[in-house]
Design a protein around this motif. Structure first.
Motif, PDB file in Angstrom:
ATOM      1  N   PRO A 214       0.989  -1.253  -0.212  1.00 28.69           N
ATOM      2  CA  PRO A 214      -0.144   0.005  -0.046  1.00 28.69           C
ATOM      3  C   PRO A 214       0.890   1.277   0.227  1.00 28.69           C
ATOM      4  O   PRO A 214       1.982   1.300   0.441  1.00 28.69           O
ATOM      5  N   PRO A 215       0.374   2.280  -0.588  1.00 23.13           N
ATOM      6  CA  PRO A 215       0.933   3.490  -0.628  1.00 23.13           C
ATOM      7  C   PRO A 215       1.208   4.037   0.999  1.00 23.13           C
ATOM      8  O   PRO A 215       0.676   4.107   1.740  1.00 23.13           O
ATOM      9  N   PRO A 216       2.348   4.850   1.339  1.00 21.27           N
ATOM     10  CA  PRO A 216       2.745   5.212   2.582  1.00 21.27           C
ATOM     11  C   PRO A 216       1.390   6.169   3.158  1.00 21.27           C
ATOM     12  O   PRO A 216       1.066   5.899   4.452  1.00 21.27           O
ATOM     13  N   GLU A 217       0.911   6.784   2.392  1.00 21.22           N
ATOM     14  CA  GLU A 217      -0.423   7.578   3.226  1.00 21.22           C
ATOM     15  C   GLU A 217      -1.505   6.511   3.583  1.00 21.22           C
ATOM     16  O   GLU A 217      -2.372   7.015   4.334  1.00 21.22           O
ATOM     17  N   ASP A 218      -1.689   5.342   2.992  1.00 17.14           N
ATOM     18  CA  ASP A 218      -2.832   4.396   3.348  1.00 17.14           C
ATOM     19  C   ASP A 218      -2.341   3.464   4.571  1.00 17.14           C
ATOM     20  O   ASP A 218      -3.080   2.966   5.107  1.00 17.14           O
TER      21      ASP A 218
END
Length: 90
Positions: free
Chosen positions: A80-84
């Motif tokens: 997952p992307p870091p913001e998620d």
């Protein structure tokens, strides 16, 4: 008196023959059991070799790198992307 001695001799002869047959039978059984023991030990050794091979195969299939590669290629999974990502503290 001779009849008693003849009967005693006959009884001892029969006892001797029975004892001899018992010894032969016991040795035969011993050999049969030894052959069976050897066969079972060989089977045990073959099974131990198979078990070691299967443990190695299991370790290969369960390698984290392989699992990740399969997840990415066959299931289309991605990180997952870091913001998620949410960190939860106890």
């Amino acid at each position: 008196m001779k009849l008693l001695a003849a009967l005693a001799f006959a009884a001892l002869l029969v006892a001797d023959l029975v004892s001899a047959i018992g010894v032969v039978w016991a040795r035969h059984e011993s050999r049969v059991l030894f052959v069976e023991l050897t066969r079972l030990q060989n089977t045990r050794d073959e099974l131990n070799v198979d078990f070691g091979r299967l443990e190695l195969e299991q370790a290969t299939w369960a390698d984290p790198g392989r699992i990740e590669q399969m997840a990415r290629s066959q299931l289309g999974m991605v990180n997952p992307p870091p913001e998620d990502v949410e960190l939860i503290q106890r």
